[in-house]
Scaffold this active site. Structure first.
Site, PDB file in Angstrom:
ATOM      1  N   LYS A 141      99.696  54.664  79.983  1.00  0.00           N
ATOM      2  CA  LYS A 141      99.577  53.322  80.271  1.00  0.00           C
ATOM      3  C   LYS A 141     100.262  52.440  79.088  1.00  0.00           C
ATOM      4  CE  LYS A 141      96.329  49.704  81.508  1.00  0.00           C
ATOM      5  NZ  LYS A 141      94.991  49.430  82.024  1.00  0.00           N
ATOM      6  N   ASP A 148      86.760  41.614  85.571  1.00  0.00           N
ATOM      7  CA  ASP A 148      87.758  41.886  86.396  1.00  0.00           C
ATOM      8  C   ASP A 148      87.652  42.908  87.370  1.00  0.00           C
ATOM      9  OD1 ASP A 148      90.042  40.881  87.624  1.00  0.00           O
ATOM     10  OD2 ASP A 148      91.452  42.019  86.540  1.00  0.00           O
TER      11      ASP A 148
END
EC number: 2.7.11.1
Length: 547
Positions: A123, A228
């Protein structure tokens, strides 16, 4: 910010990465790094920094920028990716890079493999790709800095996500296993599943809904709120179990807006299940349902948990009942012993004034009565009385010390010196002053008693201790200085030659570094040439028109 092309990574040399690292180090306090600073930081052995910079610009690993005041280079996302991949490959974490799996608003996901052929997920954080106008208000990556780089913010985001992932994985949360991280790159376990946003059919939506809500409450019990928690950051495997990803924006339950963040996460899940799976439940958690079990926000320093809150938490811990009892007992014992000491001292002083002999008072010494001393010698005194007598002697000595502190400040220095001389004369045999002398009348009796007692406890040293040599002196004596009278130097000549040679080598390297920096900083020469060319062309134009 396209895909990472790692084809050129295998052809880059050590000097290329050295110059690339120099640009990165220069960007710590420069938005545009000048060439002279890059050359001095890189300090290449054979020079050629400008040539390497041109090659790096050609491959878009760095970018050349020029403004009205400064000109130099800055690091690009591709160059930052190369630095991270180089470090991870040197740690033997990443051996090969595969296809791109996904693209988000803040990161890119790639498939990588290690030396054993195990596939992992890479990532790369890309903060700043989309417009974050209120980033300083929403995230606390920058702390108190006013001007920050997007590369630096991406690095902080990756570091924070790795810390969260490691802490949550150790506490058996459904998160990928963290492997390693460097700069803005995070290596984690490759999850065999699909994002929840891509799934349109689930066998049992109620169980998935309950698992998601339980995960929100479990995070809250550990002092964290995802912030989130939606269908884009949840993955579902073949057994319909949830795995949580992407949590660098977690906040603490101590945050001022913690309840709002918690309700927003719950609302996102409820609306998604109602739209996608037509499932609506009346049961959903609230912020009041949180029962804090762990302080994970303190361990990973989540947003909203400040040092002031940590200090307040330490003050809020109440003192146990045992601690209070101990403190009161200690205070009471100390107060009682002080009062008892003063009372005992007064009683003992009054008894001494009644029973003491005149000769003893003039001599300044006190002693017990003959009967008491006889009882003590014979051992016929009971234990309780012996204990009381010893306590009274201690109390008297403490009272005498207190009287000394009261008398000495009112005496001058000359009086104190005269008293010391008189005390020395009294200590000599056959020179003791009479009982009714003026010196003894001026001096309190307890001071004379203390001086006589102190003379009895003078330190005793025998001949062996007087003739001994200090140990640290024997360690500094060398064989050459003790046994040789021909040479005065204790340093071997070989060591002197080595030190001189090392110093000369250091001076030569410093001179070469200065010459290298001066040769690499050719931007000013280029500017002078351009200015001379402009002046020459303007003069030629003026002569052409006949001015």
């Amino acid at each position: 910010m396209g895909k990472v092309n790692v084809a050129k990574l295998r052809y880059m040399s050590r000097d290329d990465f050295r110059v690339l690292t120099a640009v990165e180090m220069g960007m710590k306090n420069h938005e545009i790094v000048p060439c002279s600073l890059i050359a001095s930081i890189a300090s290449l052995k054979h020079g050629g920094c400008n040539k390497i910079l041109r090659e790096l610009v050609k491959h878009k690993l760095i970018a050349w920028e020029r403004t009205k005041t400064v000109q130099g280079y800055r690091l690009t996302n591709a160059g930052y990716d190369y630095l991270a991949l180089k470090t991870l490959s040197s740690r033997q974490v990443v051996e090969s890079v595969g296809n791109q799996m996904g693209v988000g608003k803040e990161s890119d996901i790639y498939i990588v493999a290690n030396e054993a052929g195990q596939q992992l997920a890479l990532k790369l954080h890309r903060l700043g790709r989309t417009s974050f106008r209120n980033l300083k208000n929403k995230r606390d990556y920058h702390k108190h800095r006013h001007n920050v780089s997007w590369l630096y913010l991406s690095r902080l985001s990756a570091m924070k996500e790795f810390a969260y992932m490691k802490a949550l994985y150790e506490r058996k949360f459904p998160v990928p296993k963290p492997i390693d991280y460097n700069r803005h790159a995070v290596i984690m376990e490759l999850i065999n599943g699909y994002p929840l946003c891509q799934i349109h059919h689930v066998e049992d939506p109620a169980s998935v809904y309950d698992e998601a809500m339980e995960l929100i409450v479990k995070l809250g019990n550990h002092g964290l709120i995802h912030g989130d928690f939606n269908e884009f950051n949840l993955m579902l495997d073949k057994d319909d179990h949830i795995t949580m990803i992407d949590f660098p924006q977690m906040v603490s339950t101590s945050h001022p807006n913690a309840e709002w963040y918690f309700d927003r996460d719950v609302k996102c899940i409820r609306e998604f299940f109602m739209k996608r799976f037509s499932y609506e439940s009346e049961l959903y958690p609230t912020f009041s349902d949180i029962r804090k079990e762990d302080s994970l926000d303190v361990e990973v320093s989540a947003s909203g948990y400040t040092k002031e809150m940590q200090a307040d938490d330490e003050l809020l811990h109440p003192v146990g009942p045992d601690d209070k009892i101990t403190e009161t007992e200690e205070d009471s014992d100390f107060t009682f012993s002080d009062e008892e000491m003063l009372e005992k001292a007064k009683v003992w002083r009054s008894e001494l004034e009644k029973e003491a002999d005149p000769a003893d008072e003039s001599g300044g010494s006190w002693c017990c009565s003959s009967t008491d001393s006889k009882q003590i010698k014979d051992g016929g005194l009971p234990e309780e009385s012996a204990h009381v007598s010893s306590f009274e002697v201690t109390a008297l000595s403490q009272a005498v010390e207190e009287m000394e502190r009261q008398v000495l400040p009112h005496r001058s220095v000359t009086e104190f010196s005269e008293e010391s001389r008189r005390t020395e004369n009294d200590g000599q045999p056959g020179q003791r002053s009479p009982a009714g002398s003026e010196d003894c009348d001026d001096e309190p009796p307890h001071l004379i008693a203390l001086s006589s007692v102190n003379r009895e406890f003078r330190p005793f040293r025998d001949e062996e201790s007087m003739s001994s040599v200090t140990r640290h002196r024997t360690r500094t004596l060398s064989v050459t200085s003790a046994g040789s009278a021909l040479s005065c130097s204790t340093i071997p000549p070989e060591l002197v030659k080595q030190k001189v040679k090392r110093q000369l080598t250091r001076q030569q390297k410093a001179a070469a570094r200065r010459r290298l920096q001066k040769g690499e900083a050719n931007v000013f020469t280029k500017q002078r040439r351009e200015n001379m060319q402009n002046i020459k062309s303007s003069l030629e134009a003026a002569s052409f028109w006949g001015d």
